[in-house]
Design a protein around this motif. Sequence first.
Motif, PDB file in Angstrom:
ATOM      1  N   THR A 221     -11.770  52.696  -8.580  1.00 54.68           N
ATOM      2  CA  THR A 221     -13.159  52.357  -8.924  1.00 54.68           C
ATOM      3  C   THR A 221     -13.921  52.080  -7.628  1.00 54.68           C
TER       4      THR A 221
ATOM      5  N   ARG B 108     -18.683  53.103  -4.924  1.00 52.77           N
ATOM      6  CA  ARG B 108     -18.359  53.165  -6.349  1.00 52.77           C
ATOM      7  C   ARG B 108     -19.113  54.364  -6.903  1.00 52.77           C
ATOM      8  N   ASN B 109     -18.445  55.417  -7.275  1.00 51.44           N
ATOM      9  CA  ASN B 109     -19.060  56.698  -7.638  1.00 51.44           C
ATOM     10  C   ASN B 109     -20.028  57.125  -6.547  1.00 51.44           C
ATOM     11  N   ASP B 110     -21.342  57.232  -6.890  1.00 53.23           N
ATOM     12  CA  ASP B 110     -22.276  57.695  -5.856  1.00 53.23           C
ATOM     13  C   ASP B 110     -22.901  56.550  -5.080  1.00 53.23           C
TER      14      ASP B 110
END
Length: 520
Positions: A394, A418-420
């Motif tokens: 994550t 976290r992701n983008d």
Amino acid sequence: MRMIKIFDTTLRDGEQAPGCSMNINEKIETAKRLEKLGVDIIEAGFPVSSSGDFESVKAIASVIKNCVVAGLCRCLEKDIDTALLALKNASSPRLHLFLATSQIHMEYKLKMTEAQVLEQAIACVRYAKKFCNDIEFSAEDAFRSDPDFVCKVFSAVIKEGALTVNFPDTVGYAMPDEFGERIRYIKQNTHGIEKANLSVHCHNDLGLAVANSISAILNGADQIECTVNGIGERAGNASLEEIVMGLKVRRDHFNADTKIDTTQLYSVSRFVSQVTGVKLQPNKAIVGDNAFAHEAGIHQHGVLANRQTYEIMTPQSIGIPMSRIDSSGSLVLGKHSGRHAFEERLKELNITLDENTFEKVFEGFKNLADKKKTVGSRDIEALVMDNTVSVPETWKLEHWEIKTGSAAGVSGVIRLRRNDAVIEKAVCAGDGPLDSIFKTINLIIGKEPELELYELGAITNSTDSQGETMVKIALNEKNECLGRWNGRGVSTNVIESSIKAYLSAINAMEYELGERRKEF
Ligand code: KIV
Ligand code: ZN
């Protein structure tokens, strides 16, 4: 030659012990290694106890094909129904039902009479048998129970179709001679016992779990319940590797054996120790670091002349890699080592990888070999762990920078993704660099887990060794503990290994909390 069944409960009785928790991928990988080791039964968990246990039993049941997969249940229909769901895809499912039979458990815990316990045991086995042929019944705290009552309950559940009856020394109270006598008594006084397997499950509170299990084998037990490295509640369970090697080395005495491929014992033990973070005492029998080390001159002299002067089994018989025996764990692999040499090392370490994972691990090895002169077997094990059992990230570490010194405080930055979204924060004040770093990470993730354990070690004994950090965290909300998670980090830089370990525990936490949310 009698064949003794090995019922491994590392993933249930072992994993439920404080500090031994594993994430779902670690449990699946452990199960695969137990299957390769050759255990007869894997107790994968206690499905009704938590959604995490349910999911891991379900996942293990789907991948394990060559041994029985068992799920634990109290003698309650709801537990049985949940375990059946979790075991739906198992090739050979087993329901393991338990109910206490000792006076103290019946009176204070169950608040039931003997007659009620007998009735409930019968009813539950009858119910379970409608859906699953392979039923095991355990009389919890059997050793402190009235032996005739245990015989009565065992006779009744066998009549209902239980194929295994298990006699636990739940609190580790028995002495080997009386435990053996008791097993003989149970065998002689249980009607229909010839139609079932008699199992024992010994705890180690007085350090006698293995001795009691062995005494049970000598007195007719057919199945032994045990865990890798003896992990488990309190002082633990009987240690699988000690029982298996006891039978193998003293086959002349027992005329009994198991299906275990003993050359896998060392690697399975190392793996379980790494994923649980439970280190082995150096003098642990069979798999401890000193189990084959000869320090005293007179012993060394004898061993050099003939190993059998002081060795009753060979290191090879439990799969200790030759490279470790010859050079304290440092395999001579470096940046010029090719794919073939690397594959050979994996083979020697009993590690099998699919093609995809092999490529990732090999790339990791090449990167590491650029930083370090030699890459040892422990380095390779760590790379394999990173690429096989970690949960989705994550939070990813993008960048870190720390400045500190004897006269200065701590300054620097941590950047996570976290992701983008990329979040960077200046390192905040704390009690030393690690406290500052962990506090800064907490600020970024918006949660404040408590650090329950931090351990830093070196993978090998040299100054260019990689640092290996193990952390355990707990998340508390409104005085309630939402869970505990382990994290591991390995790097040539000890600050980086600490950050990686902390983030890996956080990712295990985020993953499990996310899975729990999906269910609601
Ligand atoms: O120790 C024990 O009695 C158990 C039972 C559930 C088998 O773990
Ligand atoms: Zn137990």
